[in-house]
Write an enzyme that holds these catalytic residues in place. Structure first.
Site, short mmCIF file in Angstrom:
data_model
loop_
_atom_site.label_atom_id
_atom_site.label_comp_id
_atom_site.label_asym_id
_atom_site.label_seq_id
_atom_site.Cartn_x
_atom_site.Cartn_y
_atom_site.Cartn_z
N GLY A 7 -1.08 8.22 -20.55
CA GLY A 7 -2.35 7.83 -21.13
C GLY A 7 -3.50 8.46 -20.38
O GLY A 7 -4.35 7.77 -19.83
N GLY A 9 -6.39 9.58 -20.69
CA GLY A 9 -7.69 9.61 -21.34
C GLY A 9 -8.80 9.60 -20.31
O GLY A 9 -8.75 10.33 -19.33
N GLY A 12 -7.29 7.38 -17.08
CA GLY A 12 -6.10 8.07 -16.63
C GLY A 12 -6.36 9.53 -16.31
O GLY A 12 -5.77 10.09 -15.37
N ASN A 104 -6.80 -3.66 -18.23
CA ASN A 104 -7.86 -4.65 -18.17
C ASN A 104 -7.30 -6.04 -18.48
O ASN A 104 -6.33 -6.19 -19.21
CB ASN A 104 -8.96 -4.32 -19.18
CG ASN A 104 -9.85 -3.18 -18.71
OD1 ASN A 104 -10.18 -3.08 -17.53
ND2 ASN A 104 -10.26 -2.32 -19.64
N LYS A 203 -12.09 -8.98 -11.48
CA LYS A 203 -12.55 -7.99 -12.45
C LYS A 203 -12.79 -8.63 -13.82
O LYS A 203 -13.69 -8.22 -14.56
CB LYS A 203 -11.55 -6.84 -12.58
CG LYS A 203 -12.10 -5.78 -13.53
CD LYS A 203 -11.27 -4.54 -13.65
CE LYS A 203 -11.94 -3.56 -14.62
NZ LYS A 203 -11.13 -2.35 -14.85
N ASN A 211 -17.69 -7.01 -22.21
CA ASN A 211 -16.91 -6.32 -23.24
C ASN A 211 -17.05 -6.95 -24.62
O ASN A 211 -17.50 -6.28 -25.55
CB ASN A 211 -15.44 -6.24 -22.81
CG ASN A 211 -15.12 -4.92 -22.14
OD1 ASN A 211 -15.10 -3.88 -22.76
ND2 ASN A 211 -14.87 -4.97 -20.84
N SER A 274 -15.78 -0.63 -22.53
CA SER A 274 -14.70 -0.04 -23.32
C SER A 274 -14.58 -0.66 -24.70
O SER A 274 -14.29 0.03 -25.68
CB SER A 274 -13.37 -0.16 -22.57
OG SER A 274 -13.05 -1.52 -22.31
N GLU A 286 -8.99 -4.49 -26.79
CA GLU A 286 -8.11 -5.30 -25.93
C GLU A 286 -8.52 -6.78 -25.99
O GLU A 286 -8.81 -7.40 -24.97
CB GLU A 286 -8.17 -4.78 -24.50
CG GLU A 286 -7.57 -3.40 -24.32
CD GLU A 286 -7.66 -2.91 -22.89
OE1 GLU A 286 -6.62 -2.77 -22.24
OE2 GLU A 286 -8.79 -2.64 -22.43
#
Length: 327
Positions: A7, A9, A12, A104, A203, A211, A274, A286
């Site tokens: 991954g 992206g 990553g 996440n 986090k 988000n 994100s 997510e």
């Protein structure tokens, strides 16, 4: 040492570019689309602090079955993408190798080393990850780093470079320290945590409001001050997460200030979370890892979460529209 970034992206790709540039391991990447084609042709590069680093990986593909067995697989896919690749991940690992998950929210392997009751149904509905990959193959990770793919093959680093690594069961281990050492030597700040779940809760206080509320409102973080009430709603969600964490045994009140965990001021760095990026691009979000599982934990442990209870079904509805636009 063979290392695959599964991954590659924005996040990553940051890790992969540094690993390639440092040259301490043979680096392979799994990516897709135009980004993958650019990596194959020209290499993978990171723009950071006025310089560009990276190079060509040993291999780049969208089919991990074509790669050799790996000593470490760094997984940076979104949480909802993971169950479908469980068997492919297992097949990619050399004997005694580990998959290091930087995801996440709450991870699918949460129960590993606690009660070993299996995967969390919201995150691994059919139990494929627990069954096909197995928690014994897992290292946990928490990443603090803002990145974006501005053009295929090139990742732009905006802020932060912290990659926390830890054993699901807690404590220290040679395999966690080996992975952290490789990251450190490659320019990735990688402390080893003896309680990776605490780092995840910390986090999550940064993600639980920023988000979903940015995705629902389409308001980037640097403009929240223009919408009275949204910051206060976010702070309530942070307090709810902290209450759930405390009830489950992780009191983070001495390390988190709800007043600063949400973007109450203009010009805050990392202005496009994100989920907002995914919502605008029409990609699934997510939802369950960041919000849904928190509510599930809250109900299991008798903690009231009225703000999350309102935000979650609306967020799920948006995700349905994004995931099935023509239904």
């Amino acid at each position: 040492m063979k290392v695959c970034v599964y991954g590659a992206g924005a996040v990553g790709g940051h890790a992969a570019a540094r690993l390639i540039a440092a040259g301490h391991a043979e680096v392979f990447v799994v990516a897709r689309g135009a980004h993958l084609e650019a990596i194959k042709s020209n290499g993978l590069f990171l723009e950071t602090e006025g310089q560009t680093i990276g190079g060509k990986p040993m291999g780049a593909t969208d089919d991990p079955a074509t790669l050799p067995k790996q000593d470490l697989v760094v997984v940076t896919l979104k949480a909802h993408s993971l169950p479908a690749i469980a068997a492919r991940l297992k097949a990619l690992l050399a004997p005694d190798a580990r998959a290091l998950f930087f995801t996440n929210g709450i991870p699918w392997w949460w129960n590993a080393g606690i009660n070993d009751e299996g995967s969390l149904p919201l995150l691994d509905p059919d139990g494929a990850l627990w069954r096909d990959l197995g928690p014994e193959s897992v290292l946990g990770g928490v990443v603090h780093s803002a990145n974006q793919i501005n053009r295929p093959g090139v990742v732009t680093h905006a802020a932060a470079n912290k990659w926390i690594i830890g054993e699901p069961g807690g404590g220290l281990s040679p395999r966690a320290e080996e992975a952290a050492d490789l990251f450190q030597k490659s320019g990735l700040i990688a402390p080893v945590s003896q309680d990776i779940r605490r780092d995840m809760w910390e986090k999550l206080t940064l993600n639980i409001a920023a988000n979903p509320l940015a995705a629902l409102s389409r308001l980037r973080l640097g403009r929240w001050h223009e919408a009275p009430g949204i910051t206060e709603l976010g702070q309530t969600m942070v307090l709810e997460v902290m209450a759930v964490a405390k009830q489950m045994g992780w009191d983070i009140s001495d390390r988190i200030d709800p007043a600063t965990a949400v973007p109450a001021r203009p010009g805050r760095p990392g202005g496009y979370p994100s989920m907002l990026q995914d919502a605008v691009a029409g990609r699934p979000m997510e939802v369950e890892a960041i919000v849904g599982q928190v509510q599930a934990f809250a109900r299991e442990h008798g903690v009231a979460t009225p703000a999350i209870d309102v935000v979650l079904p609306i967020l799920r509805s948006l995700n349905v529209v994004i995931s099935k636009p023509d239904a």
